[in-house]
Motif scaffolding. Structure first.
Motif, PDB file in Angstrom:
ATOM      1  N   GLY A  21       1.216  -1.009  -0.224  1.00 46.31           N
ATOM      2  CA  GLY A  21      -0.204   0.056  -0.125  1.00 46.31           C
ATOM      3  C   GLY A  21       0.646   1.193  -0.421  1.00 46.31           C
ATOM      4  N   PRO A  22       0.163   2.431  -0.120  1.00 47.15           N
ATOM      5  CA  PRO A  22       0.927   3.722  -0.411  1.00 47.15           C
ATOM      6  C   PRO A  22       1.661   3.775   0.873  1.00 47.15           C
ATOM      7  CG  PRO A  22      -1.755   3.636  -0.793  1.00 47.15           C
ATOM      8  CD  PRO A  22      -1.285   2.722   0.098  1.00 47.15           C
ATOM      9  N   VAL A  23       1.219   3.546   2.131  1.00 42.08           N
ATOM     10  CA  VAL A  23       1.891   3.986   3.512  1.00 42.08           C
ATOM     11  C   VAL A  23       3.556   3.310   3.467  1.00 42.08           C
ATOM     12  CG1 VAL A  23       1.781   3.644   6.069  1.00 42.08           C
ATOM     13  CG2 VAL A  23       0.077   4.390   4.719  1.00 42.08           C
ATOM     14  N   ASN A  24       3.235   2.327   3.095  1.00 43.88           N
ATOM     15  CA  ASN A  24       4.392   1.475   2.615  1.00 43.88           C
ATOM     16  C   ASN A  24       5.690   1.267   1.757  1.00 43.88           C
ATOM     17  OD1 ASN A  24       5.365  -0.679   4.909  1.00 43.88           O
ATOM     18  ND2 ASN A  24       3.687  -2.137   4.332  1.00 43.88           N
ATOM     19  N   ALA A  25       4.810   2.748   0.787  1.00 40.57           N
ATOM     20  CA  ALA A  25       5.325   2.995   0.119  1.00 40.57           C
ATOM     21  C   ALA A  25       6.893   4.540   0.234  1.00 40.57           C
ATOM     22  CB  ALA A  25       4.779   3.890  -1.115  1.00 40.57           C
ATOM     23  N   LEU A  26       5.947   5.030   1.265  1.00 36.27           N
ATOM     24  CA  LEU A  26       5.832   5.909   1.772  1.00 36.27           C
ATOM     25  C   LEU A  26       7.917   5.428   3.383  1.00 36.27           C
ATOM     26  CD1 LEU A  26       4.275   8.449   3.328  1.00 36.27           C
ATOM     27  CD2 LEU A  26       5.507   8.997   1.998  1.00 36.27           C
ATOM     28  N   VAL A  27       7.211   4.092   2.834  1.00 36.42           N
ATOM     29  CA  VAL A  27       8.138   3.538   4.388  1.00 36.42           C
ATOM     30  C   VAL A  27       9.779   3.126   3.301  1.00 36.42           C
ATOM     31  CG1 VAL A  27       8.424   1.267   4.996  1.00 36.42           C
ATOM     32  CG2 VAL A  27       6.645   3.082   6.004  1.00 36.42           C
ATOM     33  N   LYS A  28       9.640   2.746   2.411  1.00 37.95           N
ATOM     34  CA  LYS A  28      10.113   2.372   1.320  1.00 37.95           C
ATOM     35  C   LYS A  28      11.142   3.554   1.218  1.00 37.95           C
ATOM     36  CE  LYS A  28       8.282  -2.365  -0.885  1.00 37.95           C
ATOM     37  NZ  LYS A  28       7.942  -2.556  -1.651  1.00 37.95           N
ATOM     38  N   ALA A  29      10.520   4.452   0.629  1.00 32.42           N
ATOM     39  CA  ALA A  29      11.042   5.923   0.071  1.00 32.42           C
ATOM     40  C   ALA A  29      12.055   6.471   1.115  1.00 32.42           C
ATOM     41  CB  ALA A  29      10.221   6.888  -0.280  1.00 32.42           C
ATOM     42  N   PHE A  30      11.643   6.006   2.568  1.00 31.90           N
ATOM     43  CA  PHE A  30      13.044   6.655   3.922  1.00 31.90           C
ATOM     44  C   PHE A  30      13.773   5.549   3.160  1.00 31.90           C
ATOM     45  CE2 PHE A  30       9.049   9.619   3.946  1.00 31.90           C
ATOM     46  CZ  PHE A  30      10.424  10.954   4.598  1.00 31.90           C
ATOM     47  N   GLY A  31      13.648   4.386   3.063  1.00 30.08           N
ATOM     48  CA  GLY A  31      14.805   3.164   3.096  1.00 30.08           C
ATOM     49  C   GLY A  31      14.563   2.405   3.809  1.00 30.08           C
ATOM     50  N   HIS A  32      13.116   2.181   4.543  1.00 30.57           N
ATOM     51  CA  HIS A  32      12.972   1.058   6.319  1.00 30.57           C
ATOM     52  C   HIS A  32      12.508  -0.291   5.180  1.00 30.57           C
ATOM     53  CE1 HIS A  32      14.218   3.616   9.013  1.00 30.57           C
ATOM     54  NE2 HIS A  32      13.256   4.771   8.268  1.00 30.57           N
ATOM     55  N   ALA A  33      12.435  -1.258   5.296  1.00 28.58           N
ATOM     56  CA  ALA A  33      11.782  -1.972   5.289  1.00 28.58           C
ATOM     57  C   ALA A  33      10.073  -2.148   5.299  1.00 28.58           C
ATOM     58  CB  ALA A  33      12.441  -3.205   5.801  1.00 28.58           C
ATOM     59  N   PRO A  34       9.527  -2.793   4.235  1.00 29.41           N
ATOM     60  CA  PRO A  34       8.122  -2.356   4.369  1.00 29.41           C
ATOM     61  C   PRO A  34       7.133  -2.898   5.925  1.00 29.41           C
ATOM     62  CG  PRO A  34       8.164  -3.905   2.632  1.00 29.41           C
ATOM     63  CD  PRO A  34      10.172  -2.847   2.925  1.00 29.41           C
ATOM     64  N   VAL A  35       6.904  -2.694   6.742  1.00 28.40           N
ATOM     65  CA  VAL A  35       5.837  -3.346   7.930  1.00 28.40           C
ATOM     66  C   VAL A  35       4.640  -3.682   7.089  1.00 28.40           C
ATOM     67  CG1 VAL A  35       5.385  -2.569   9.940  1.00 28.40           C
ATOM     68  CG2 VAL A  35       7.141  -1.045   9.184  1.00 28.40           C
ATOM     69  N   VAL A  36       4.509  -5.182   8.074  1.00 31.70           N
ATOM     70  CA  VAL A  36       2.667  -5.417   7.811  1.00 31.70           C
ATOM     71  C   VAL A  36       1.726  -4.760   8.899  1.00 31.70           C
ATOM     72  CG1 VAL A  36       1.585  -7.035   7.338  1.00 31.70           C
ATOM     73  CG2 VAL A  36       3.698  -7.518   7.720  1.00 31.70           C
ATOM     74  N   PHE A  37       1.959  -3.446   8.656  1.00 33.25           N
ATOM     75  CA  PHE A  37       0.851  -2.444   9.581  1.00 33.25           C
ATOM     76  C   PHE A  37      -0.146  -3.125  10.751  1.00 33.25           C
ATOM     77  CE2 PHE A  37       2.961   0.522   7.312  1.00 33.25           C
ATOM     78  CZ  PHE A  37       3.545   1.092   8.400  1.00 33.25           C
ATOM     79  N   MET A  38      -1.363  -4.273  10.172  1.00 39.24           N
ATOM     80  CA  MET A  38      -1.835  -4.250   9.840  1.00 39.24           C
ATOM     81  C   MET A  38      -2.318  -5.584  11.395  1.00 39.24           C
ATOM     82  SD  MET A  38      -4.834  -2.103   9.277  1.00 39.24           S
ATOM     83  CE  MET A  38      -5.788  -2.585   9.637  1.00 39.24           C
ATOM     84  N   ALA A  39      -0.770  -6.410  11.102  1.00 40.97           N
ATOM     85  CA  ALA A  39      -1.267  -7.308  11.859  1.00 40.97           C
ATOM     86  C   ALA A  39       0.014  -7.504  12.972  1.00 40.97           C
ATOM     87  CB  ALA A  39      -0.517  -8.707  11.057  1.00 40.97           C
ATOM     88  N   ASP A  40       0.866  -6.311  12.783  1.00 42.13           N
ATOM     89  CA  ASP A  40       1.986  -5.910  14.038  1.00 42.13           C
ATOM     90  C   ASP A  40       1.074  -5.324  15.162  1.00 42.13           C
ATOM     91  OD1 ASP A  40       4.223  -5.032  15.277  1.00 42.13           O
ATOM     92  OD2 ASP A  40       5.400  -5.232  13.519  1.00 42.13           O
ATOM     93  N   GLU A  41       1.791  -5.986  16.562  1.00 40.97           N
ATOM     94  CA  GLU A  41       1.228  -5.307  17.509  1.00 40.97           C
ATOM     95  C   GLU A  41       1.837  -3.804  18.096  1.00 40.97           C
ATOM     96  OE1 GLU A  41       1.368  -7.991  20.872  1.00 40.97           O
ATOM     97  OE2 GLU A  41      -0.266  -9.378  20.123  1.00 40.97           O
ATOM     98  N   ARG A  42       2.877  -3.698  17.592  1.00 44.56           N
ATOM     99  CA  ARG A  42       3.098  -2.604  18.034  1.00 44.56           C
ATOM    100  C   ARG A  42       2.942  -1.011  17.571  1.00 44.56           C
ATOM    101  NH1 ARG A  42       9.472  -3.600  15.450  1.00 44.56           N
ATOM    102  NH2 ARG A  42       7.759  -4.470  14.049  1.00 44.56           N
ATOM    103  N   TYR A  43       2.329  -1.390  15.774  1.00 44.80           N
ATOM    104  CA  TYR A  43       1.303  -0.262  15.341  1.00 44.80           C
ATOM    105  C   TYR A  43      -0.142  -0.392  15.687  1.00 44.80           C
ATOM    106  CZ  TYR A  43       6.017  -0.108  13.266  1.00 44.80           C
ATOM    107  OH  TYR A  43       7.372   0.233  13.104  1.00 44.80           O
ATOM    108  N   PHE A  44      -0.951  -1.358  15.373  1.00 49.30           N
ATOM    109  CA  PHE A  44      -2.095  -1.690  15.755  1.00 49.30           C
ATOM    110  C   PHE A  44      -3.142  -0.439  16.192  1.00 49.30           C
ATOM    111  CE2 PHE A  44      -6.451  -2.711  15.617  1.00 49.30           C
ATOM    112  CZ  PHE A  44      -6.424  -3.194  14.347  1.00 49.30           C
ATOM    113  N   ARG A  45      -2.512  -0.214  18.194  1.00 52.48           N
ATOM    114  CA  ARG A  45      -3.735   0.541  18.233  1.00 52.48           C
ATOM    115  C   ARG A  45      -2.809   2.090  17.571  1.00 52.48           C
ATOM    116  NH1 ARG A  45      -1.970  -1.112  24.360  1.00 52.48           N
ATOM    117  NH2 ARG A  45      -2.907  -2.728  24.288  1.00 52.48           N
ATOM    118  N   SER A  46      -2.106   2.807  17.109  1.00 54.05           N
ATOM    119  CA  SER A  46      -1.340   3.691  16.501  1.00 54.05           C
ATOM    120  C   SER A  46      -2.676   3.866  15.793  1.00 54.05           C
ATOM    121  CB  SER A  46      -0.325   3.769  16.552  1.00 54.05           C
ATOM    122  OG  SER A  46       0.431   3.709  17.442  1.00 54.05           O
ATOM    123  N   ILE A  47      -3.291   2.930  14.340  1.00 50.54           N
ATOM    124  CA  ILE A  47      -4.168   2.581  13.297  1.00 50.54           C
ATOM    125  C   ILE A  47      -5.304   3.146  14.484  1.00 50.54           C
ATOM    126  CG2 ILE A  47      -4.303   1.542  11.732  1.00 50.54           C
ATOM    127  CD1 ILE A  47      -1.535  -0.047  11.398  1.00 50.54           C
TER     128      ILE A  47
END
Lengths: 294, 319
Positions: B154-180
């Motif tokens: 998705g577009p959010v991971n497009a941004l993540v990649k643009a900043f040189g990081h590895a893409p994240v499975v946001f919706m299945a990641d306990e670290r990010y889910f509440r923030s989302i």
């Protein structure tokens, strides 16, 4: 009011308008990506990018989605529940609110309390579910309509509006020999168009977007409302029905599941997008009516 | 009214009171009649389910129904308080609600204040209209959209990649889910929630601003020292209302966005009650959990209302 045009003031204005524009674009962006995806062709929907514009425009996904009958059954079920829900709400709520708007009605405080108590405490999911089952309303549209017919909040909003109607109008009708029912029908209701319209819209949008009651009360797939049909496609990611339908159509068109999902999203929100700019001012008025302390 | 008065005046003193009351009922008969349908609805769809809460103190048997199922006292409440997952769920509910309050409550106030500073009516109207939009879209559609936005390609991971990081499975990641959850909730509600504050701003006496202009107060100063304080009553009422719903956390949103991988951070009371009750058919236990929630919510609402009354006086409270 006159404003002094200072350099600082202009810079502040520039910042303000720029950030508001940005906020507006950010709010629209998620919807825009769906539009872009729905118009996209083939595998390019799965390429990671910001999706500002589609690479190749095609209406194929819409053509396919149009033939997906459960979507239109869902639409019909939603329309039926919305219309019935709004009508029942208007009749029952106004009938309840009018007597309670009379401060001299005996036991008014107790009766209002009986209404208000429902705002403070609720039975919760299971008792409600068992009630609907006991009433044999499962798989009936009335299971979606009746429970929300009278809400204390709507009744209070309407009561407050009725109270704001000048007594003199009612008095003159009474002098002419009209009873309460007559006054309610021919004086109060016609003067209450703003509050009736507002509540109708509020409750109407609520019904349009409601899904949980349909999910639990409707076990027959043909009776599910649009949102539950969408839920199956979007949230449960179950596109087997759609794919089976497309197989049967024997088409050679190139499409992907995600594209179909996006097209379905667009088809479901387009009516809302079209109607909403025209009605939102009534919502805003309604919030102000409701804001009067009860 | 007048007829009743003269009539009862004619009566002797002893029978007059009873007769007067009877006349009063006769006079209001139609009004009471009008109340009947509404009160039937309240009884059936609000009070019967409240009675249904006795389920929490009974062993529900589907064959005997609520009335004939045997009483078991507080068995299910003991079960609730012995259930380790209940505490996870309670913690998640409160955390998600509090985060939503911290970020979601000031947002519409700030938005309303800024909107009030925009002097171009057309532009302002556009911004308003767009900001209300997400409120009118169901959480099913929104959840569907956000799931694709935050997906691996998705577009959010497009941004993540643009900043040189590895893409994240946001919706299945306990670290990010509440923030989302919190972020998308603010997105959905900030515009709509601002209406009530805008209405209050519109009601501010312009003379206050004129006087402040005479005294040389700038726009920013007046925003902070006139408009904001004038919003205090509305702000406190809205805060009370949100206290009463602090155990809600947003069922529609969470139910459509969560998945078993993030239950540890995203399972809340309402979703737990749903799974226990309607998926596992554990009616009594699930009702006990739900009842715990209703009781706590009621206590919260009543106590916050009292607190605000003590601090700010009657203007700021609900009743």
């Amino acid at each position: 009011m006159v404003y002094r045009k200072t350099r600082l003031g202009m810079a502040a204005d520039l910042c303000l308008y720029a950030s508001m524009t940005l906020l507006m674009l950010l709010t629209l962006y998620p919807f825009w990506t769906q539009l872009v995806t729905s118009l996209e062709t083939g595998a390019s929907v799965y390429s990671t990018r910001l999706m500002f514009v589609p690479e190749h425009v095609s209406f194929e996904a819409y053509r396919l989605a149009f033939h997906f009958t459960p979507l239109w059954t869902g639409y019909l079920n939603t329309i039926v529940r919305t219309v019935l829900g709004v009508l029942c709400m208007l009749v029952v709520t106004s009938l309840t609110a009018y007597p309670l708007s009379k401060k001299d009605l005996p036991f008014n405080r107790a009766l209002t309390g009986f209404l208000l108590l429902t705002m403070l405490f609720t039975g919760g999911l299971i008792p409600n579910y068992l009630l609907i089952r006991e009433l044999h309303l499962l798989n009936s549209v009335w299971a979606l309509v009746l429970p929300g017919t009278l809400s204390a909040f709507n009744a209070l909003v309407m009561r407050n509006f009725f109270r704001s109607i000048p007594d003199s109008l009612e008095e003159s009708a009474r002098v002419d020999g009209a009873g309460y029912l007559r006054i309610y029908v021919s004086v109060i209701l016609p003067l209450s168009a703003p509050v009736l319209a507002t509540l109708a819209l509020w409750v109407g949008v609520g019904h349009w977007n409601a899904w949980f009651d349909s999910l639990i009360y409707m076990t027959d797939g043909h009776k599910q409302v649009l949102q539950v049909v969408l839920r199956k496609i979007l949230i449960e990611n179950d596109t087997t029905d759609m794919n089976a339908m497309i197989q049967k159509m024997n088409t050679h068109s190139e499409y992907t599941d995600r594209q179909l999902q996006a097209a379905v999203v667009m088809l479901s929100i387009i009516p809302m997008l079209v109607v909403y700019p025209f009605v939102q001012k009534y919502f805003v008025q309604g919030v102000m009516v409701g804001a009067i302390k009860g | 009214m007048q007829a009743t008065a003269t009539e009862s005046a004619v009566q002797t003193r002893s029978s007059g009171r009873a007769k007067g009351r009877f006349n009063k009922f006769k006079q209001y008969r139609m009004l009471f009649l009008m109340l009947v349908p509404g009160f039937i609805f309240l009884l059936v769809f609000n009070y019967v389910p409240m009675y249904g809460l006795v389920l929490a103190f009974k062993d529900f048997r589907i064959t005997s129904g609520i009335l004939d199922s045997p009483w078991v006292g507080t068995k299910y409440f003991h079960k609730v308080f012995d259930d380790p997952h209940f505490y996870v769920v309670l913690k998640n509910t409160i955390l998600i609600s509090v985060y939503k309050l911290i970020f979601g409550f000031p947002a519409p106030i700030a938005f309303a204040l800024l909107l009030n500073e925009m002097r171009r009516p057309l532009f302002r109207k556009w911004v308003q209209t767009v900001s209300y939009l997400p409120h009118f879209i169901s959480w099913i559609v929104l959840a569907g959209i956000f799931t694709t936005l935050f997906s691996l390609d998705g577009p959010v991971n497009a941004l993540v990649k643009a900043f040189g990081h590895a893409p994240v499975v946001f919706m299945a990641d306990e670290r990010y889910f509440r923030s989302i959850l919190v972020g998308t909730s603010v997105f959905q509600s900030f515009g709509w929630s601002s209406i009530i504050f805008l209405a209050a701003i519109a009601g501010v006496d312009p003379q206050l601003h004129e006087a402040a202009i005479m005294d040389g107060a700038g726009r920013f100063r007046r925003m902070i020292q006139i408009t904001l304080p004038m919003l205090a009553p509305v702000i406190s009422i809205m805060l009370i209302l949100s206290m009463g719903t602090i155990l809600d956390a947003g069922f529609d949103q969470i139910f459509n966005m969560y998945n078993s991988q993030v239950y540890g951070v995203a399972d809340v009371i309402d979703t737990y009650v749903y799974r226990l009750g309607l998926i596992n058919a554990d009616y009594s236990y699930s009702t006990a959990v739900g009842m715990f929630k209703s009781v706590v919510a009621l206590i919260l609402l009543l106590s916050v209302n009292r607190l605000v009354k003590a601090v700010g006086g009657n203007d700021h409270t609900l009743w």
